[in-house]
Structure formats: C-alpha cells, structure tokens
Enzyme design. Structure first.
Site, PDB file in Angstrom:
ATOM      1  N   CYS A  31       0.694  -1.205   0.037  1.00  0.00           N
ATOM      2  CA  CYS A  31      -0.004  -0.012  -0.012  1.00  0.00           C
ATOM      3  C   CYS A  31       1.298   0.846  -0.236  1.00  0.00           C
ATOM      4  O   CYS A  31       0.386   2.633  -0.615  1.00  0.00           O
ATOM      5  CB  CYS A  31      -0.964   0.087   1.258  1.00  0.00           C
ATOM      6  SG  CYS A  31      -1.978  -1.701   1.785  1.00  0.00           S
ATOM      7  N   HIS A  83      -3.675   6.866   0.524  1.00  0.00           N
ATOM      8  CA  HIS A  83      -3.616   5.515   0.393  1.00  0.00           C
ATOM      9  C   HIS A  83      -4.944   4.991   0.070  1.00  0.00           C
ATOM     10  O   HIS A  83      -5.882   5.255   1.438  1.00  0.00           O
ATOM     11  CB  HIS A  83      -3.365   4.291   1.169  1.00  0.00           C
ATOM     12  CG  HIS A  83      -3.811   3.537   0.676  1.00  0.00           C
ATOM     13  ND1 HIS A  83      -3.782   2.727  -0.222  1.00  0.00           N
ATOM     14  CD2 HIS A  83      -4.132   2.563   1.724  1.00  0.00           C
ATOM     15  CE1 HIS A  83      -4.405   0.825  -0.310  1.00  0.00           C
ATOM     16  NE2 HIS A  83      -4.414   1.111   1.243  1.00  0.00           N
ATOM     17  N   ASN A 105     -10.031  -1.272  -2.794  1.00  0.00           N
ATOM     18  CA  ASN A 105      -8.732  -1.052  -1.936  1.00  0.00           C
ATOM     19  C   ASN A 105      -7.610  -2.251  -3.172  1.00  0.00           C
ATOM     20  O   ASN A 105      -7.837  -3.465  -2.793  1.00  0.00           O
ATOM     21  CB  ASN A 105      -8.486  -2.143  -0.714  1.00  0.00           C
ATOM     22  CG  ASN A 105      -7.143  -1.874  -0.164  1.00  0.00           C
ATOM     23  OD1 ASN A 105      -6.274  -1.518  -0.774  1.00  0.00           O
ATOM     24  ND2 ASN A 105      -7.143  -1.585   0.891  1.00  0.00           N
TER      25      ASN A 105
END
Length: 336
Positions: free
Chosen positions: A115, A257, A287
């Site tokens: 991430c 993020h 995500n």
C-alpha cells in the site's frame, strides 16, 4: 540537476466485475449494506484464475505506450511494485521487459511493498533520474490480492480488488516531488500477512495477531491497522509540512492510499480536513493496494480536479508495516 515528474498514467482493470449484489445473492446472510457503508466499496474487479499481476501490468503498459505514442526504446528502467509476483524468481519486472519488447539495456527490478509502494516507487525513480542513471522510468503497480482470498471470507472479499497502473516518470527541470518521509515497523507484520508460500517453514512462520477466522491465505487485522494509521499518518504529515515550512492552508489536496472509507474518514476527522481536500474514490474498484494512488491521480486529472503547480500531499501506508509521504505538484499536462 534533473528532477522526476509524474507523467501520464494508464490504468487497467480486469474485465470481471464482482458487485455487492452478486455477493448478496451468493451469501444471503452477509449484511452487504452495513459492509458497504463502512468500506465505501460497492464493487471490485477480479482477475481470472489464469490471469496474473504481470498480465494486468502488460495491459496497463501497452495502453500507455499506445495512447502516448511512446517510443519503447526510450524507457531506461522498469520499477514493478507487486506482492503477487508470477514466480518467486525470476523477477517479474524482467519478464515484463521482455513481454513489452523493451531494450535489453533497460534496468528492471521488483519491489514488494504493497500500500505504500507508489510513494516509495516515485522516490526510487527520482533517485534514478537525479543521478543520471535514467531519464524515463516506467513505474508499474500491479496486484491480484484476490488470489490470496477464500471465497467465503466476508472480511477480505468485500474490500480488495485487482488492478494495474503504469506511470511514466519523466525528467524535468523543476522539482515537483520533494519532502519525502518514510517509516517502517516490522513488529506489525502480524496485522496483514500471507504466512505461507515463502521459504520459511509454516511451523516457524509469524502467526496472525489474533484468531484466524477465515481460510484465506491472506490475514488482516482491520482494527489494529486503523489504530496504526490514525496515529502514524497525521504525525507523518505534520513532519512533512514542518520540515518544509508549510501550513495546512498551503496544501491543495491530501491524496492518501484508498484503503476503506472508514479509515479515510477517521483520518479526515483526526486531521480536520474537509472531504473535498481528502478525496475518497474507491467505490467501484475497491482497495487495489499499491494501485490506489495512481488510480486516484488519474481520475482526478480526468475530472480536472488537480490545480497545476498546487502543492499536494501524497501518502501511502499499510502492510509491512510501512508508510511514506511526500509533497507533489502536478506539472504534467496531457498534450493530446
């Protein structure tokens, strides 16, 4: 001295779309309304069983080359961020170099960071350009987390989507990326981990932080990750602004993020930032791990939401634990 600049971005999403309505039909007991309210995610793109992160990466890169009429021989280096490589070895970036028909004088490396990977990748590209090693760097993020997730896993299947993004990092006279700050804390490895598949024996692997409820190879402790994020990220941003003599009112957007709506909303509240300045844009993709930031930047560019030369904050955080942030001015203009 030359400086790195975030140039054009091309995003590729797998064809198959898995929406919450389909999950509700498959699992009537799942409270998809409550889940989507917390995550902000209504659908995800999922790679086919025989489709890998490298396959998605090739598609993203080919789209970039075609759209930008980019000379393949001009690429000096490939940086590939993925946590789902095709093989333990060889390096997937080397396979990407061959599949894309790039010259053999092109450097190619993988880095496994998840991430926070896009921010780390821009920093590495900046170093290559500043030192004269490269003039054009192909920064690729590609993830297929779905391959680590059991279909019955309510906690993970509703969050993670697959994607790839190809970002051309080019050389520019003026700096547009600066003020980098990084952090890592390996003691948090047990919050988000795939404990098998590497060279460490299963009996000696790091155990999950809490009881493993699902059969997925991927384990995530969501509450602990949220606690880490709301403590570490505001502090990181404060350090970046202080070190560079900036205040909040001098920042255009905070581009974070895209983990889940709940996590980003807690950061908004903790940092007292309006929704307009800390965007959430993951409802239709989920995500996508290292791909969330380039997807967000690409979409904001398409909507003309990024003011040229306004100072923004880029931040990635998550698995590792790792985090990183920097200041960024979008000096790229699509010439088409």
């Amino acid at each position: 001295m030359p400086h790195a600049q975030i140039g054009p971005i091309s995003v590729h999403l797998p064809e198959h779309v898995e929406d919450n309505a389909a999950l509700k039909e498959q699992f009537p007991s799942w409270d998809l309304d409550l889940i989507s309210e917390k995550t902000g995610i209504h659908q995800r793109h999922i790679a086919k069983p025989d489709e890998t992160a490298a396959d998605l990466a090739v598609q993203a890169c080919e789209q970039l080359f075609e759209r930008e009429n980019l000379d393949r021989s001009s690429i000096d280096f490939v940086l590939l961020c993925t946590q789902t490589p095709d093989y333990p070895l060889p390096t997937t970036a080397c396979l990407l170099q061959d599949r894309l028909g790039l010259r053999t004088q092109c450097g190619a490396i993988d880095f496994n960071l998840g991430c926070s990977g896009f921010v780390y990748g821009t920093a590495m590209a900046d170093g290559l350009i500043r030192t004269g090693v490269a003039k054009k760097v192909l920064l690729v993020t590609a993830e297929t987390y779905s391959k680590y997730i059991d279909e019955n896993d309510r906690s993970l299947r509703t969050i993670f989507g697959d994607a790839a993004a190809a970002t051309l990092i080019t050389s520019a006279d003026q700096p547009s990326l600066w003020g980098y700050q990084f952090g890592s804390d390996g003691s948090g490895a047990d919050m988000l981990i795939v404990g098998n598949g590497g060279s460490r024996p299963a009996e000696d692997a790091i155990p999950p932080r809490h009881r493993k409820r699902w059969k997925s190879r991927l384990y995530m402790d969501g509450p602990s990750l949220i606690n880490f994020t709301v403590e570490a990220i505001p502090r990181l941003v404060d350090e970046i602004l202080t070190e560079n003599g900036l205040s909040d009112d001098e920042i255009g957007h905070y581009l974070f993020h895209q983990a889940t709506w709940k996590m980003l909303d807690q950061l908004r509240k903790r940092m007292d930032i309006s929704p307009e300045r800390l965007p959430v844009d993951l409802a239709d993709v989920g995500n996508t791990v290292s791909c969330t930031l380039p997807i967000l930047i690409d979409r904001m560019r398409q909507r003309d939401e990024l003011v040229r030369n306004a100072t923004n904050v880029l931040v990635g955080f998550g698995v590792g634990l790792s985090w990183g942030g920097c200041l960024w001015r979008d000096q790229y203009r699509d010439q088409s």
